[in-house]
Design an enzyme around this catalytic site. Structure first.
Site, PDB file in Angstrom:
ATOM      1  N   HIS A 102       7.540  52.132   4.072  1.00  0.00           N
ATOM      2  CA  HIS A 102       6.774  52.356   4.880  1.00  0.00           C
ATOM      3  C   HIS A 102       5.654  53.217   4.489  1.00  0.00           C
ATOM      4  CE1 HIS A 102       5.473  54.503   8.821  1.00  0.00           C
ATOM      5  NE2 HIS A 102       4.714  53.536   8.632  1.00  0.00           N
ATOM      6  N   GLY A 103       4.260  53.045   4.715  1.00  0.00           N
ATOM      7  CA  GLY A 103       3.177  53.793   4.167  1.00  0.00           C
ATOM      8  C   GLY A 103       2.964  54.830   5.306  1.00  0.00           C
TER       9      GLY A 103
END
Ligand code: TV7
Ligand code: CA
Ligand code: ZN
Length: 390
Positions: free
Chosen positions: A182-183
């Site tokens: 996940h960014g």
């Protein structure tokens, strides 16, 4: 060379500094900056460098990095040395900045961070100044770093710094992240603005997969006073997703977002740990499937900043990023899938010596993403986009 020639009608710029490549995170650490050397060797063996403007990037200045990061954190990164890991009087600061096994202190750490950050900032400025239509920095993409904290092999968030440059000229910037993680750092940095739309595709398992954030309903703080509400899009996935399903999902989600949001620039993080056979990843994407996402983003014709990110099986990282470079310069059809005899470190690409080995055949992970699940994700994203239209 093999006949890749300019011009194409649009400019592609390549931003790199070989001084990034020799940095070592430590013996068994999965992050290997050396994968950038391997990528560059492939790109050059294929002659792709003839079709781009090449820029030797400079180190970002302290002030440039302080546009996002806290000064005391940057000051710490600038002065810390490996021996401080054993110094008791430093242990509180080290812990507060989340330095440890994932984010160790190694020789030249500040140099490493400022060089990859400088690359992304330079790339963004080339786009803003209309000196490039597509700007590439494979050493960037370090999406987990926070304002005053290292996280997940990332110390300085070059993506946030690049987006801040783009926001000087573009009212709206879209961020797309195909790293298997996940960014979170980029999402959090722009949590309360509607000028950045973040879209991350990732493996999601709250308790068992890093960083544990990025659920489908995590779309930005839903407060009436927060313009950033609904401007974080998360596409949580399970193990084993394959090319065709991923690409279909990617096109539906990204296509709807671009249509609704109409960004002036796009930043694409191409983390290669979403490939099959990755040391840390758990998806089944092939080099061609990963590349198809890049190709799709290119079709919008919107100024594009392309960065790297994760990727822990270096031979496959370099295959993917070399292939994606060929797509960005419109030369994918001119590339011999057999890796040239002339490439340095060619032994790393055996026994097949192919740019496109069938990764998902080699270590296929059971696909836990049903068609019904993927359809429900697309439906939820489209529902979220209705809020955005206002
Ligand atoms: C963008 N996974 C970064 C992805 C960052 C993932 C993690 C490791 C790991 C670290 C090592 C190591 C490792 C084989 C794998 C909860 C922990 C578990 C540290 C050992 N081997 C990106 C970060 C993730 C370090 N962290 O998105 C030194 O795997 O899961 C965690 C956290 C606590 C710390 N320990 C791991 O791709 C660039 N770390 C070997 C040596
Ligand atoms: Ca991601
Ligand atoms: Zn990753």
């Amino acid at each position: 060379h093999n006949g890749i020639t300019r011009p194409k009608g649009y400019r592609v710029s390549w931003h790199a500094n070989p001084a990034v490549e020799p940095h070592h995170f430590g013996q068994s650490h999965p992050m290997k900056p050396w994968r950038l050397t391997l990528t560059k060797q492939l790109v050059m063996a294929y002659g792709m460098h003839y079709a781009m403007d090449l820029y030797l990037t400079r180190a970002a200045t302290f002030e440039e990095m302080a546009e996002f990061h806290k000064e005391d954190y940057l000051e710490f990164l600038r002065q810390v040395v490996p021996a401080d890991m054993e110094a008791p009087e430093q242990s509180d600061r080290i812990a507060s900045y989340n330095i440890g096994d994932d984010c160790p202190i190694f020789d030249g750490l500040y140099n490493y961070c400022s060089l990859y950050a400088g690359g992304t900032i330079d790339a963004a400025r080339k786009l803003v100044n209309n000196q490039s239509e597509i700007a590439i920095n494979w050493s960037g993409g370090l999406h987990h770093a926070k304002k005053a904290e290292a996280s997940g092999f990332c110390y300085v968030n070059d993506i946030v710094l690049g987006i801040l440059q783009l926001l000087r000229h573009h009212p709206r910037v879209m961020y797309i992240d195909i790293d298997v993680h996940h960014g979170d750092g980029v999402e959090q940095a722009f949590w309360s603005t509607d000028r950045v739309l973040t879209v991350s595709f990732h493996k999601y398992d709250k308790d068992n997969f890093f960083p544990g954030t990025g659920a489908l309903d995590s779309t930005g703080p839903a407060h009436p006073l927060n313009p950033g509400a609904h401007h974080a899009i998360n596409v949580p996935l399970n193990d084993g997703i394959e090319d065709a399903d991923y690409l279909q999902l990617f096109k539906e989600v990204v296509g709807s977002c671009v249509e609704t949001y109409r960004p002036g620039a796009i930043v694409l993080q191409c983390g290669a740990d979403s490939l099959g056979c990755d040391r840390l990843g758990c998806f089944n994407l092939n080099v061609t499937g990963h590349g198809s996402c890049v190709e799709y983003v290119k079709t919008f014709g919107i100024p594009l900043l392309v960065v790297g990110g994760g990727g822990y099986t270096p031979r496959n990282v370099s295959r993917a990023w070399a292939h994606e470079t060929s797509i960005l310069i419109d030369a994918a059809d001119k590339i011999d899938p057999n890796i040239p005899e002339t490439v340095a470190f060619r032994n790393h690409f055996g026994p097949d010596y192919s740019l496109f080995p069938p990764l998902s055949e080699m270590r296929r992970i059971e696909n836990k993403n049903s068609k019904a699940y993927l359809a429900s994700v697309v439906a939820a994203v489209k529902e979220q986009l209705r809020y955005m239209k206002g």
